[in-house]
Design a protein around this motif. Structure first.
Motif, PDB file in Angstrom:
ATOM      1  N   GLN A 182     -14.517  -4.719   2.704  1.00  0.00           N
ATOM      2  CA  GLN A 182     -14.517  -3.384   1.848  1.00  0.00           C
ATOM      3  C   GLN A 182     -13.542  -3.024   2.561  1.00  0.00           C
ATOM      4  OE1 GLN A 182     -17.953  -1.761   2.115  1.00  0.00           O
ATOM      5  NE2 GLN A 182     -19.383  -3.064   0.458  1.00  0.00           N
ATOM      6  N   VAL A 183     -12.503  -3.525   3.662  1.00  0.00           N
ATOM      7  CA  VAL A 183     -11.142  -2.952   4.388  1.00  0.00           C
ATOM      8  C   VAL A 183     -10.062  -2.719   3.711  1.00  0.00           C
ATOM      9  CG1 VAL A 183     -12.722  -3.478   6.142  1.00  0.00           C
ATOM     10  CG2 VAL A 183     -10.745  -4.884   5.398  1.00  0.00           C
ATOM     11  N   MET A 184      -8.963  -1.749   3.638  1.00  0.00           N
ATOM     12  CA  MET A 184      -7.907  -1.620   3.394  1.00  0.00           C
ATOM     13  C   MET A 184      -6.599  -2.680   4.658  1.00  0.00           C
ATOM     14  SD  MET A 184      -7.764   1.074   0.757  1.00  0.00           S
ATOM     15  CE  MET A 184      -5.922   1.391   1.001  1.00  0.00           C
ATOM     16  N   VAL A 185      -5.949  -2.884   3.727  1.00  0.00           N
ATOM     17  CA  VAL A 185      -5.259  -3.699   4.865  1.00  0.00           C
ATOM     18  C   VAL A 185      -4.035  -2.997   5.093  1.00  0.00           C
ATOM     19  CG1 VAL A 185      -4.426  -6.126   5.031  1.00  0.00           C
ATOM     20  CG2 VAL A 185      -6.303  -5.232   4.018  1.00  0.00           C
ATOM     21  N   ALA A 186      -3.749  -2.853   6.480  1.00  0.00           N
ATOM     22  CA  ALA A 186      -1.744  -2.747   5.871  1.00  0.00           C
ATOM     23  C   ALA A 186      -1.138  -4.070   7.071  1.00  0.00           C
ATOM     24  CB  ALA A 186      -1.573  -1.618   6.779  1.00  0.00           C
ATOM     25  N   VAL A 187       0.440  -3.990   6.146  1.00  0.00           N
ATOM     26  CA  VAL A 187       1.172  -5.012   7.102  1.00  0.00           C
ATOM     27  C   VAL A 187       2.572  -3.977   7.563  1.00  0.00           C
ATOM     28  CG1 VAL A 187       2.522  -7.023   7.005  1.00  0.00           C
ATOM     29  CG2 VAL A 187       0.128  -7.233   5.826  1.00  0.00           C
ATOM     30  N   ASN A 188       2.387  -3.809   8.719  1.00  0.00           N
ATOM     31  CA  ASN A 188       3.898  -3.434   9.422  1.00  0.00           C
ATOM     32  C   ASN A 188       3.863  -1.904   9.134  1.00  0.00           C
ATOM     33  OD1 ASN A 188       4.756  -5.071  10.540  1.00  0.00           O
ATOM     34  ND2 ASN A 188       5.011  -6.239   8.862  1.00  0.00           N
ATOM     35  N   GLU A 189       2.398  -1.215   8.374  1.00  0.00           N
ATOM     36  CA  GLU A 189       2.290  -0.045   8.572  1.00  0.00           C
ATOM     37  C   GLU A 189       2.527   0.703   6.169  1.00  0.00           C
ATOM     38  OE1 GLU A 189       4.222   2.692  11.364  1.00  0.00           O
ATOM     39  OE2 GLU A 189       3.725   1.925  12.752  1.00  0.00           O
ATOM     40  N   SER A 190       2.081  -0.211   5.883  1.00  0.00           N
ATOM     41  CA  SER A 190       2.422  -0.056   4.997  1.00  0.00           C
ATOM     42  C   SER A 190       1.114  -0.715   4.171  1.00  0.00           C
ATOM     43  CB  SER A 190       3.531  -0.825   3.887  1.00  0.00           C
ATOM     44  OG  SER A 190       5.233  -0.514   4.600  1.00  0.00           O
ATOM     45  N   PHE A 191       0.286  -0.182   3.013  1.00  0.00           N
ATOM     46  CA  PHE A 191      -0.534  -1.136   2.642  1.00  0.00           C
ATOM     47  C   PHE A 191       0.103  -2.029   1.707  1.00  0.00           C
ATOM     48  CE2 PHE A 191      -2.707   3.494   3.687  1.00  0.00           C
ATOM     49  CZ  PHE A 191      -3.340   3.128   4.702  1.00  0.00           C
ATOM     50  N   VAL A 192      -1.246  -3.242   1.340  1.00  0.00           N
ATOM     51  CA  VAL A 192      -1.081  -4.917   1.488  1.00  0.00           C
ATOM     52  C   VAL A 192      -2.205  -5.153   0.277  1.00  0.00           C
ATOM     53  CG1 VAL A 192       1.684  -5.528   2.541  1.00  0.00           C
ATOM     54  CG2 VAL A 192      -1.575  -5.730   2.837  1.00  0.00           C
ATOM     55  N   THR A 193      -1.610  -6.363  -0.881  1.00  0.00           N
ATOM     56  CA  THR A 193      -2.734  -6.745  -1.748  1.00  0.00           C
ATOM     57  C   THR A 193      -3.607  -7.094  -0.373  1.00  0.00           C
ATOM     58  OG1 THR A 193      -1.378  -7.749  -2.658  1.00  0.00           O
ATOM     59  CG2 THR A 193      -1.863  -5.722  -3.775  1.00  0.00           C
ATOM     60  N   GLU A 194      -4.060  -8.476  -0.888  1.00  0.00           N
ATOM     61  CA  GLU A 194      -4.583  -9.552  -0.172  1.00  0.00           C
ATOM     62  C   GLU A 194      -3.491 -10.744  -0.457  1.00  0.00           C
ATOM     63  OE1 GLU A 194      -8.669 -10.587   0.280  1.00  0.00           O
ATOM     64  OE2 GLU A 194      -9.322  -9.022   0.171  1.00  0.00           O
ATOM     65  N   ASP A 195      -2.658 -10.749  -0.925  1.00  0.00           N
ATOM     66  CA  ASP A 195      -2.143 -11.984  -1.515  1.00  0.00           C
ATOM     67  C   ASP A 195      -0.398 -11.890  -1.091  1.00  0.00           C
ATOM     68  OD1 ASP A 195      -3.305 -12.369  -3.818  1.00  0.00           O
ATOM     69  OD2 ASP A 195      -2.386 -11.482  -5.130  1.00  0.00           O
ATOM     70  N   GLU A 196      -0.475 -10.986  -0.346  1.00  0.00           N
ATOM     71  CA  GLU A 196       0.523 -10.454   0.991  1.00  0.00           C
ATOM     72  C   GLU A 196       0.999 -11.724   1.867  1.00  0.00           C
ATOM     73  OE1 GLU A 196       4.213  -8.214   2.255  1.00  0.00           O
ATOM     74  OE2 GLU A 196       3.150  -7.985   0.414  1.00  0.00           O
ATOM     75  N   THR A 197       2.056 -12.487   2.049  1.00  0.00           N
ATOM     76  CA  THR A 197       2.025 -13.432   3.585  1.00  0.00           C
ATOM     77  C   THR A 197       2.689 -12.654   4.203  1.00  0.00           C
ATOM     78  OG1 THR A 197       2.767 -14.711   1.303  1.00  0.00           O
ATOM     79  CG2 THR A 197       3.163 -15.510   3.769  1.00  0.00           C
ATOM     80  N   LEU A 198       1.798 -12.901   5.289  1.00  0.00           N
ATOM     81  CA  LEU A 198       1.568 -12.699   6.765  1.00  0.00           C
ATOM     82  C   LEU A 198       3.554 -14.003   7.153  1.00  0.00           C
ATOM     83  CD1 LEU A 198      -1.784 -11.876   7.910  1.00  0.00           C
ATOM     84  CD2 LEU A 198       0.659 -10.137   7.151  1.00  0.00           C
ATOM     85  N   LYS A 199       4.018 -12.853   8.269  1.00  0.00           N
ATOM     86  CA  LYS A 199       5.299 -13.671   8.991  1.00  0.00           C
ATOM     87  C   LYS A 199       5.146 -13.147  10.386  1.00  0.00           C
ATOM     88  CE  LYS A 199       8.136 -11.242   6.189  1.00  0.00           C
ATOM     89  NZ  LYS A 199       7.246 -10.798   5.970  1.00  0.00           N
ATOM     90  N   ASP A 200       5.392 -14.016  11.450  1.00  0.00           N
ATOM     91  CA  ASP A 200       5.694 -14.116  12.371  1.00  0.00           C
ATOM     92  C   ASP A 200       5.973 -12.050  13.022  1.00  0.00           C
ATOM     93  OD1 ASP A 200       5.068 -14.882  15.346  1.00  0.00           O
ATOM     94  OD2 ASP A 200       8.045 -14.933  15.549  1.00  0.00           O
ATOM     95  N   ARG A 201       5.613 -11.691  13.647  1.00  0.00           N
ATOM     96  CA  ARG A 201       5.802 -11.094  14.456  1.00  0.00           C
ATOM     97  C   ARG A 201       4.951  -9.504  13.529  1.00  0.00           C
ATOM     98  NH1 ARG A 201      11.376 -11.545  17.732  1.00  0.00           N
ATOM     99  NH2 ARG A 201      10.209 -12.821  19.066  1.00  0.00           N
ATOM    100  N   ASP A 202       4.592  -9.714  12.381  1.00  0.00           N
ATOM    101  CA  ASP A 202       3.933  -9.186  11.751  1.00  0.00           C
ATOM    102  C   ASP A 202       2.274  -8.210  12.473  1.00  0.00           C
ATOM    103  OD1 ASP A 202       5.524  -8.979   9.174  1.00  0.00           O
ATOM    104  OD2 ASP A 202       4.084 -10.514   8.201  1.00  0.00           O
ATOM    105  N   THR A 203       2.450  -6.817  12.105  1.00  0.00           N
ATOM    106  CA  THR A 203       1.167  -6.707  12.894  1.00  0.00           C
ATOM    107  C   THR A 203       0.322  -6.052  11.341  1.00  0.00           C
ATOM    108  OG1 THR A 203       2.283  -5.275  14.623  1.00  0.00           O
ATOM    109  CG2 THR A 203       0.083  -4.406  13.902  1.00  0.00           C
ATOM    110  N   VAL A 204      -1.048  -6.790  11.269  1.00  0.00           N
ATOM    111  CA  VAL A 204      -1.728  -6.240  10.745  1.00  0.00           C
ATOM    112  C   VAL A 204      -3.129  -5.606  10.660  1.00  0.00           C
ATOM    113  CG1 VAL A 204      -3.238  -7.389   8.752  1.00  0.00           C
ATOM    114  CG2 VAL A 204      -1.323  -8.635   9.583  1.00  0.00           C
ATOM    115  N   ALA A 205      -3.656  -4.258  10.181  1.00  0.00           N
ATOM    116  CA  ALA A 205      -4.456  -3.389  10.452  1.00  0.00           C
ATOM    117  C   ALA A 205      -5.445  -3.750   9.258  1.00  0.00           C
ATOM    118  CB  ALA A 205      -3.550  -2.132  10.734  1.00  0.00           C
TER     119      ALA A 205
END
Length: 77
Positions: A46-69
């Motif tokens: 039940q969490v919201m997810v942000a990658v590099n300070e922008s909210f994303v969906t669960e389909d977002e692909t993560l790259k090296d040096r990304d920060t996920v909150a």
């Protein structure tokens, strides 16, 4: 390497406020599955997810040096 940040109850459940994950080119959904298995987390559904300070969906692909909150729901009164 991906930096993962935890807040509130998730931070307490994991026992740390951040960790480094040696994975890349995975989706947010795959990262959540990995963390649930590796750290026995029950509260990532039940969490919201942000990658590099922008909210994303669960389909977002993560790259090296990304920060996920992972940001749990908040309530107040």
């Amino acid at each position: 390497m991906i930096t993962v940040l935890f807040f509130a109850g998730i931070r307490e459940e994991v026992g740390m406020d951040q960790l480094q994950v040696e994975k890349q080119d995975i989706t947010v959904s795959q990262l959540k599955e990995y963390l649930q298995t590796e750290y026995q987390l029950s509260s990532l559904q039940q969490v919201m997810v942000a990658v590099n300070e922008s909210f994303v969906t669960e389909d977002e692909t993560l790259k090296d040096r990304d920060t996920v909150a992972f940001i749990p729901p908040v309530s107040g009164g």
